[in-house]
Design a protein around this motif. Sequence first.
Motif, short mmCIF file in Angstrom:
data_model
loop_
_atom_site.label_atom_id
_atom_site.label_comp_id
_atom_site.label_asym_id
_atom_site.label_seq_id
_atom_site.Cartn_x
_atom_site.Cartn_y
_atom_site.Cartn_z
N PRO A 51 44.65 58.57 61.26
CA PRO A 51 45.51 57.38 61.15
C PRO A 51 44.85 56.16 61.77
O PRO A 51 44.12 56.25 62.76
CB PRO A 51 46.76 57.79 61.93
N SER A 52 45.11 55.00 61.18
CA SER A 52 44.55 53.75 61.67
C SER A 52 45.50 52.60 61.31
O SER A 52 46.08 52.59 60.22
CB SER A 52 43.17 53.49 61.05
N PRO A 53 45.65 51.63 62.22
CA PRO A 53 46.46 50.45 61.90
C PRO A 53 45.72 49.40 61.07
O PRO A 53 46.25 48.32 60.83
CB PRO A 53 46.85 49.90 63.27
N ALA A 54 44.48 49.70 60.65
CA ALA A 54 43.74 48.76 59.81
C ALA A 54 44.45 48.60 58.47
O ALA A 54 45.06 49.54 57.95
CB ALA A 54 42.31 49.23 59.60
N ILE A 55 44.35 47.39 57.90
CA ILE A 55 44.99 47.08 56.62
C ILE A 55 44.03 46.26 55.78
O ILE A 55 43.29 45.41 56.29
CB ILE A 55 46.30 46.29 56.83
N ALA A 56 44.03 46.51 54.48
CA ALA A 56 43.35 45.64 53.51
C ALA A 56 44.27 45.48 52.32
O ALA A 56 44.80 46.46 51.79
CB ALA A 56 42.01 46.23 53.08
N THR A 57 44.49 44.25 51.89
CA THR A 57 45.27 43.98 50.67
C THR A 57 44.49 42.99 49.83
O THR A 57 43.73 42.15 50.35
CB THR A 57 46.66 43.41 50.98
N ASN A 58 44.65 43.10 48.50
CA ASN A 58 44.01 42.11 47.64
C ASN A 58 45.07 41.36 46.85
O ASN A 58 46.18 41.83 46.64
CB ASN A 58 42.98 42.76 46.71
N GLY A 59 44.70 40.18 46.48
CA GLY A 59 45.57 39.33 45.67
C GLY A 59 44.74 38.60 44.64
O GLY A 59 43.51 38.64 44.67
N PHE A 60 45.42 37.94 43.75
CA PHE A 60 44.73 37.15 42.73
C PHE A 60 45.58 35.91 42.47
O PHE A 60 46.72 36.01 42.01
CB PHE A 60 44.54 37.95 41.44
N GLY A 61 45.03 34.76 42.83
CA GLY A 61 45.77 33.52 42.68
C GLY A 61 45.00 32.36 43.25
O GLY A 61 43.84 32.51 43.68
N PRO A 62 45.60 31.18 43.29
CA PRO A 62 44.92 30.02 43.85
C PRO A 62 44.91 30.07 45.37
O PRO A 62 45.63 30.86 45.99
CB PRO A 62 45.77 28.86 43.35
N SER A 63 44.10 29.20 45.95
CA SER A 63 44.05 29.06 47.40
C SER A 63 43.76 27.60 47.71
O SER A 63 43.47 26.81 46.80
CB SER A 63 42.94 29.95 47.99
N PRO A 64 43.83 27.20 48.98
CA PRO A 64 43.53 25.80 49.31
C PRO A 64 42.15 25.34 48.87
O PRO A 64 41.91 24.14 48.72
CB PRO A 64 43.67 25.77 50.83
N ARG A 65 41.21 26.28 48.62
CA ARG A 65 39.85 25.88 48.23
C ARG A 65 39.62 25.90 46.72
O ARG A 65 38.57 25.47 46.27
CB ARG A 65 38.83 26.77 48.94
N SER A 66 40.55 26.42 45.96
CA SER A 66 40.40 26.41 44.50
C SER A 66 41.77 26.63 43.86
O SER A 66 42.47 27.59 44.18
CB SER A 66 39.43 27.52 44.06
N ARG A 67 42.09 25.74 42.91
CA ARG A 67 43.35 25.89 42.18
C ARG A 67 43.24 26.90 41.05
O ARG A 67 44.25 27.31 40.47
CB ARG A 67 43.79 24.53 41.63
N THR A 68 42.01 27.31 40.75
CA THR A 68 41.80 28.36 39.75
C THR A 68 42.07 29.72 40.38
O THR A 68 41.58 30.01 41.47
CB THR A 68 40.36 28.31 39.21
N SER A 69 42.83 30.55 39.72
CA SER A 69 43.14 31.87 40.28
C SER A 69 41.87 32.68 40.47
O SER A 69 40.97 32.67 39.61
CB SER A 69 44.10 32.62 39.35
N HIS A 70 41.80 33.38 41.57
CA HIS A 70 40.61 34.15 41.91
C HIS A 70 40.98 35.27 42.87
O HIS A 70 42.10 35.34 43.38
CB HIS A 70 39.53 33.24 42.53
#
Length: 533
Positions: A114-133
């Motif tokens: 067991p570990s409290p480490a977490i990784a999640t991914n998303g796909f969308g814009p961010s403050p550095r690019s309005r193109t989803s990524h």
Amino acid sequence: MATVKSTWATSPIVANGILSAPEWAAAGVMPIPAGFMMVKNDNTFLYVALDMVGDSGADPGVGDYFWFSIDCNGNGAITPGVDVNYSIYPMLPVRIGRQYYLGPGRWTGLQNTPSPAIATNGFGPSPRSRTSHRIWELRIPLSEIGITDLGSHPDPAVHFGLRVASRNPVFTFDFPAGFYSNFSNLHAILLAKTPTFAPGVAGPVIGSVGLIPATSPQINGGYATTAPSYYLHVDEAAFGGTLTIIGNRTTMQSLWAAGARKYRILHRAGSSGAFTPLLQSWNNYRWNGATSTLESIAWDSLQMYPLPDPTKDYSIDDLLIQWNTIGSTGIHELKAEFFRDDPARTPVASAPQTLQLMIDNNIPYTDIINVLHDGAPVAACAMETMTSATDGVQITITVTDLEAHLKDFTLKAHWGNGESTTVYSDNYPAHRNPLHQWSGVTSLVVPPAEWVPPRTCAYQFRLSATARVTNGYTYIGYVEDAYHVTLIKPGSPAPRAIKLTESILPFGQLSGEAAPEIGIEPKKLGIETFPVR
């Protein structure tokens, strides 16, 4: 080697694949291949966001992946069984895994612990690019990467190598190139060690002891108490170990503006008698915007220290002294005085403040005296047969604390493939008193009724205890004792050993001695890796 300075996470970051502005405001930023890395930390976790502006392909499944390798002991070399790599499992759902290095380009499988480490991914814009990524958010426990105590850790840097990979567009980028075979040129994240206190929270001159504000009610009568929602929750805790004494930011700025360039930290044992200069030496990293330089601080011939320039950026801003309290006990008091750097060492006035701290550097004593079956002791390593399905054992324990600063203790049973349960526990709130004292228990038989083993197996009974003592960043003074017996249920076959296997590897790694998939380091980073044409 590139370096980025982390900033303090004022509240835990929720890793959900969305780079919300409030969470990531003022984060440290480093250009990486095809994107940007943002970093924050608190005293428990390192938070990492990979803003992959160059990965605009919405790949399904787990085809996009990362490696995040860390030199846990910071020695610039791959240390088998110590240094780690984080990546995701090669199947849905997306979840993080941790593996140990076995050598250059060789790893264990992803660990099944067991570990409290977490990784999640998303796909969308961010403050550095309005193109989803593609966006990754990681939460890495500091305790898993060699930093069990942020306050006294000698090197506040996390030395890392990074791989980012995508199916669409197709790329496998390493940063730096070949990091998984050679740790001598890893990049670094310079961790933040202190938060910024709201006005009025810190002490007037000595602002805090680590994360604990140096004012009442957080420190009262030498003991520290903070809210359960605070970065560090402590309950009527004494102080011990190496204490990081930090100045009030506003006061330090005012003193500097008034011409103060030198200071003394005065100390006395007890609450009466003369104060004398406290003489210690320590190191602090100064950040120039691109790299960090280690500065060594010590007293001069007049037993004064140089006042750090509050306009400079340090790993620990406004650090006044790191006080090694080992060997000290009881009430101690500190205060500071400031001077100009002129021949007369002209005093510069500051608000009166005497900080009182209860010091305790003793650790609790734990002992599992014996395991009892039907009132008779069971020898360590013995195989004991229960007489019925409801038959069980009791355990005789001693947990004591010399200074009566015991925080808690827990007796657990461990067996099988990571299975465990609490047999008995106790803690200070159940014994709270005006003197803040709880010494523990002696030769106590627990639990009151017999503990019944769930199945035939080899059992470890583990008794752990923690002192109610803090260094301002965490509780210190953890100890444990263990006792092993095999308990056999009626009608059960003889126990047999079970070998645990951890054979799953993340993407980019091949089984056996095969070399891993090769990555490259692009010539340009950030948005320039894949410039808009």
